[in-house]
Enzyme design. Structure first.
Site, PDB file in Angstrom:
ATOM      1  N   HIS B 121       0.695  -1.325   0.039  1.00 36.07           N
ATOM      2  CA  HIS B 121      -0.081   0.081  -0.364  1.00 36.07           C
ATOM      3  C   HIS B 121       0.716   1.186  -0.055  1.00 36.07           C
ATOM      4  O   HIS B 121       1.975   0.708   0.647  1.00 36.07           O
ATOM      5  CB  HIS B 121      -0.471   0.298   1.357  1.00 36.07           C
ATOM      6  CG  HIS B 121      -1.830   0.830   1.423  1.00 36.07           C
ATOM      7  ND1 HIS B 121      -1.655   2.720   1.464  1.00 36.07           N
ATOM      8  CD2 HIS B 121      -3.065   0.659   1.531  1.00 36.07           C
ATOM      9  CE1 HIS B 121      -2.580   3.391   1.862  1.00 36.07           C
ATOM     10  NE2 HIS B 121      -3.598   2.220   1.035  1.00 36.07           N
ATOM     11  N   ASP B 198       3.827  -3.784   7.695  1.00 35.08           N
ATOM     12  CA  ASP B 198       1.765  -3.466   7.790  1.00 35.08           C
ATOM     13  C   ASP B 198       1.225  -4.564   7.991  1.00 35.08           C
ATOM     14  O   ASP B 198       0.577  -5.104   7.400  1.00 35.08           O
ATOM     15  CB  ASP B 198       1.407  -2.911   5.982  1.00 35.08           C
ATOM     16  CG  ASP B 198       0.697  -2.635   6.044  1.00 35.08           C
ATOM     17  OD1 ASP B 198      -0.038  -2.859   7.144  1.00 35.08           O
ATOM     18  OD2 ASP B 198       0.421  -1.046   5.434  1.00 35.08           O
ATOM     19  N   GLN B 201      -4.803  -4.830   7.462  1.00 36.09           N
ATOM     20  CA  GLN B 201      -5.313  -6.102   6.508  1.00 36.09           C
ATOM     21  C   GLN B 201      -5.965  -7.458   7.313  1.00 36.09           C
ATOM     22  O   GLN B 201      -6.109  -8.131   7.192  1.00 36.09           O
ATOM     23  CB  GLN B 201      -4.963  -5.980   5.016  1.00 36.09           C
ATOM     24  CG  GLN B 201      -5.481  -5.133   4.450  1.00 36.09           C
ATOM     25  CD  GLN B 201      -6.906  -3.651   4.558  1.00 36.09           C
ATOM     26  OE1 GLN B 201      -7.419  -4.767   5.305  1.00 36.09           O
ATOM     27  NE2 GLN B 201      -7.121  -2.967   4.091  1.00 36.09           N
ATOM     28  N   CYS B 364      -5.169   2.754  -3.640  1.00 33.96           N
ATOM     29  CA  CYS B 364      -3.050   3.194  -2.993  1.00 33.96           C
ATOM     30  C   CYS B 364      -2.230   1.717  -3.313  1.00 33.96           C
ATOM     31  O   CYS B 364      -1.237   2.595  -3.115  1.00 33.96           O
ATOM     32  CB  CYS B 364      -3.340   3.780  -1.358  1.00 33.96           C
ATOM     33  SG  CYS B 364      -4.586   5.061  -1.068  1.00 33.96           S
TER      34      CYS B 364
END
Lengths: 123, 405
Positions: B121, B198, B201, B364
């Site tokens: 992203h 990250d 999600q 994104c």
């Protein structure tokens, strides 16, 4: 129906989509919101816009907007581009465009303006 | 679908109509809806206990501080961190990643290298690009192969003695791919590189235990996991955080200040300058409690069932292209797809007419879109309250899309 019949018709059967041979001016830009890309090419004759064509990946609204703009440009003097307002385009599209989709309408207009500005700077 | 039946009454927004149709919310990967328990925690906090935290001596200040710190403890338990000092509140995942880019960035020298992946992203790409530009650091990307998996052999070849940090998403917000974080962490350990994951999600949709996964940093957002906007979490390994200078300065992150110098505060407050997002943190605490009661194994099983069903239904339609791994067991709760001849934004606008909220665009992830050779996609994503019936309605609407334009 989601959009106006004008948008549906122009999206299904755009009249000015295509590449021009040896264009006198061209510009291409991207809508950062959705990644849409529109390229507009122009040919001049006797100080007026003789032909305009567009290409790219774009949604129905953006495609219709580019197609109408190319039609409106035909036979206009270069200075005309300074006079077109977004409201003119909206009126021709006969659609109530949501704020989130306004950029789809305005991208072709910005591309056309930049294409013609590049000509003015050159000459 | 007992989980959906159990949870639906908790989400007031599901009672509303959109364009005259019952809302079918399939955009939780962008931002999730909020259960009453979270909304009530926010309301109660503002109505009963709001004041600034940490420095207030009065009753409300103490209550607000206790609520904020209790939320930190809830988050710590939820992701299996070893110490509460490892939980830094941020404004969101983006803020958390930028924090690391700032703090770790200061320790890097020109010629050092950072590895990212092609499926990141923008929030896990741009901060590193900016760092590369500012400090002369080299950025390298792990390619994706096959249905959308990281090429781990290529990954191995990207490591050099100058590799300082690897930044990788746990679950792709487009492909849904669940990346092998443990294997990636092991490779980073072997090379002496730091690793940031990250988890935006992942944390809302599956059990995540940072202690067993083992990354140095793990970032996620509150608003994607039934919590409020404006709150996120940076998990940082204690020994590492303790040796890192703060990213940003301000009140609260100091112990003692002179006109020309200051001593840093203890963890985690060293990394939380200024008044924190107190109410959003309290809301996140409530969201974590809510998800914890449901059980993340159960959430994962429910959402994988929906993902599998969605893949089956959409695959059966003509003109539909699916992206990402076909096996729902190796992917998160997102399904990206395109309908031939239809722009994603037109598709999303048409689905909205049926009350169906999906995401459309590049999500994104422009480098990934370029790799896939597309401008964008439609994307359906799921949460605890979604049902199999909703997936059927989505498939029916998608099958009608081309007739409408």
């Amino acid at each position: 129906m989601l959009y106006s019949s004008v948008i549906h018709e122009r999206f299904r059967r755009p009249r000015f989509r295509g590449e021009l041979q040896e264009p006198d001016a061209a510009f291409e830009d991207v809508n950062p919101l959705c990644g849409d890309r529109v390229r507009i090419e122009i040919r001049f004759a006797d100080g007026t816009i003789a032909q305009a064509g567009f290409r790219g990946d774009s949604c129905a609204i953006c495609t219709a907007s580019a197609d109408i703009l190319a039609e409106m440009a035909h036979g206009q003097p270069l200075a005309w581009v300074g006079e077109i307002a977004v409201s003119d385009l909206l009126a021709r599209l006969e659609a109530d465009i949501r704020p989130s989709r306004m950029k789809c309408v305005t991208l072709p207009l910005q591309v056309l303006k930049r294409a013609l500005t590049s000509v003015e700077t050159r000459s | 679908m007992t989980l959906a039946l159990l949870t639906r009454p908790d989400f007031p927004i599901l009672e509303r109509l959109v364009n005259g149709k019952p809302l079918i919310y399939l955009d939780s990967a962008a931002s999730s809806q909020k259960p009453r328990q979270v909304l009530e925690a926010l309301k109660l906090y503002y109505e009963r206990s709001h004041a600034n935290v940490h420095r207030s001596i009065h009753t409300l200040g103490e209550e607000a501080t206790a609520l904020l710190e209790a939320a930190r403890d809830s988050v710590k338990e939820f992701i299996g961190a070893a110490h509460r000092e490892e939980i830094v509140f941020t404004r969101g995942t983006t803020d958390a990643i930028n924090l690391v880019a700032q703090a770790v960035g200061r320790t890097l020298a020109p010629g050092d290298e950072i590895i990212i992946t092609e499926m990141e992203h923008h929030s896990n790409l741009i901060p590193w690009q900016m760092l590369a530009r500012d400090r002369g650091v080299r950025l390298k990307a792990v390619p994706i192969v096959g249905e959308g998996f990281l090429d781990l052999d290529a990954f191995d070849r990207l490591f050099t003695p100058r590799t300082r940090l690897v930044a990788v998403t746990h679950v792709s917000n487009v492909l849904g791919t669940i990346n092998p974080v443990r294997e990636i962490v092991a490779r980073c350990r072997a090379s002496g590189s730091l690793v940031l994951v990250d988890g935006a999600q992942a944390v809302p949709h599956m059990p995540v235990n940072v202690s067993s996964l083992g990354p140095d940093f793990y970032a996620f957002s509150g608003h994607k996991m039934l919590g409020p906007t404006g709150i996120g979490v940076l998990y940082g390994r204690y020994e590492l955080l303790d040796h890192l200078d703060p990213a940003w300065g301000g009140g609260e992150m100091i112990k003692e200040v002179w006109i020309d110098r200051a001593e840093w505060n203890d963890l985690p407050w060293r990394f939380e300058p200024g008044t924190p997002p107190i109410a959003p943190a309290v809301g996140l605490g409530a969201a974590v409690e809510y998800l914890g009661k449901l059980g993340m194994e159960r959430v994962l099983a429910h959402e994988q069932e929906l993902t599998g069903l969605c893949l089956d239904r959409l695959e059966a339609l003509d003109d539909v292209t699916l992206y990402g791994p076909r096996n729902p067991e190796v992917r998160g709760a997102v399904v990206a797809f395109n309908v031939r001849g239809l722009h994603p934004h037109d598709g999303a606008a048409l689905l909205d007419q049926d009350g169906i909220a999906v995401r459309a665009g590049h999500h994104c992830a422009m480098p990934l879109m370029r790799k896939l050779g597309i401008v964008g996609t439609l994307r359906a994503s799921f949460s605890v309250f979604n049902t199999a019936d909703e997936i059927d309605l989505l498939a029916r609407s998608v099958s009608n899309l081309k007739l409408q334009l």
